[in-house]
Scaffold this active site. Structure first.
Site, PDB file in Angstrom:
ATOM      1  N   ASP A  56       0.820  -1.210   0.000  1.00 35.33           N
ATOM      2  CA  ASP A  56       0.000   0.000   0.000  1.00 35.33           C
ATOM      3  C   ASP A  56       0.860   1.268   0.000  1.00 35.33           C
ATOM      4  OD1 ASP A  56      -2.069  -1.789   0.274  1.00 35.33           O
ATOM      5  OD2 ASP A  56      -2.883  -0.919   2.112  1.00 35.33           O
ATOM      6  N   HIS A 107      -6.060   3.065  -4.307  1.00 38.47           N
ATOM      7  CA  HIS A 107      -5.976   3.339  -2.858  1.00 38.47           C
ATOM      8  C   HIS A 107      -6.351   4.802  -2.611  1.00 38.47           C
ATOM      9  CE1 HIS A 107      -4.949   2.246   1.166  1.00 38.47           C
ATOM     10  NE2 HIS A 107      -3.799   2.889   1.244  1.00 38.47           N
ATOM     11  N   HIS A 210       3.822  -2.032   3.376  1.00 40.81           N
ATOM     12  CA  HIS A 210       3.825  -0.673   2.814  1.00 40.81           C
ATOM     13  C   HIS A 210       5.158  -0.391   2.119  1.00 40.81           C
ATOM     14  CE1 HIS A 210       0.517  -0.530   5.677  1.00 40.81           C
ATOM     15  NE2 HIS A 210       0.058   0.519   5.020  1.00 40.81           N
TER      16      HIS A 210
HETATM   17 ZN   LIG Z   1      -2.730   3.376   2.985  1.00 42.79          ZN
END
Ligand SMILES: [Zn+2]
Length: 248
Positions: A56, A107, A210
């Site tokens: 992400d 996202h 991430h």
């Molecule tokens: Zn995020």
């Protein structure tokens, strides 16, 4: 398409509630049937041994290329939930992700917390991100199919907007706070415990890491990238890494 989704929701929410994977503010939501409050969401199907690595908050010019190198070396494909505004700033990197065979998802445009946003803003955040990603990636006739809400904020309007745009909302069932920058070993070990437990429960693992940061573009993501490498080394001999489109 409905079958894995439904399975993911019913078993996945039960598993997340039981495992305590649903953090603080979201815990109340896990007590309710997802189909009533939130509509369909993808967690993970009942396919033990399948692992989806999802990343992400990218693209991130400092860390995404290093991650792509590792994935290419190990021939693993992953799913990247990209922030639209970051994608617009790094179009070549987005194309590199797609060219390497990875799946990209939405996202949001700015990673704003959509739980607090008016409906019109939600629609704009989602559609602008999808349009930008589709334009940059030039995936012929292939719309963006997956959306992960920023901060996991599952407000019904957010999920409705995603579905109106033809996307499947995606959450996760294996996450640790890698963004707080613990060591790679700590991140990998926590995730391995969760992955192994999901396997015993008969579930696939939808793993969040991430490669970017919504608040600090200069954030050090070396531990997250190294943890991904550890997960691949540990599970590649026995498990199968998939992208999310394998599940819907
Ligand atoms: Zn995020």
């Amino acid at each position: 398409m409905l079958s894995p989704l439904t399975t993911g929701i019913s078993v996945g929410l039960g598993a997340t509630a039981g495992l305590g994977l649903v953090a603080g503010g979201y815990a109340y939501a896990a007590l309710w049937p997802a189909s009533q409050l939130f509509g369909p969401m993808l967690l993970a199907p009942a396919r033990p041994g399948e692992l989806a690595l999802t990343f992400d908050d990218g693209p991130n010019p400092a860390w995404t290329p290093r991650l792509l190198e590792i994935l290419a070396r190990r021939e693993v494909r992953a799913t990247f939930f990209l922030v639209g505004s970051r994608a617009q700033a790094e179009p070549a990197l987005v194309r590199q992700i797609v060219a390497a065979g990875h799946l990209i998802g939405n996202h949001s445009w700015s990673h704003r917390n959509l739980a607090l946003a008016p409906a019109s803003r939600i629609q704009e955040e989602l559609s602008r991100a999808s349009q930008t990603l589709e334009q940059i990636a030039q995936i012929a006739g292939e719309p963006i199919r997956f959306f992960r809400p920023p901060f996991g904020a599952r407000r019904p309007e957010t999920l409705r907007a995603a579905i109106r745009l033809g996307m499947i909302p995606v959450l996760w069932n294996a996450m640790t706070s890698d963004w707080k920058n613990p060591s790679a070993d700590a991140i990998a070990q926590r995730l391995m415990r969760k992955i192994d437990r999901l396997y015993r429960l008969g579930q696939a693992a939808n793993i969040v890491l991430h490669d970017g940061s919504h608040s600090d573009p200069a954030a050090d993501r070396a531990p997250s990238i190294a943890a991904a490498a550890q997960l691949i080394a540990r599970y590649q001999p026995t498990h199968q890494f998939v992208t999310l489109d394998a599940w819907s």
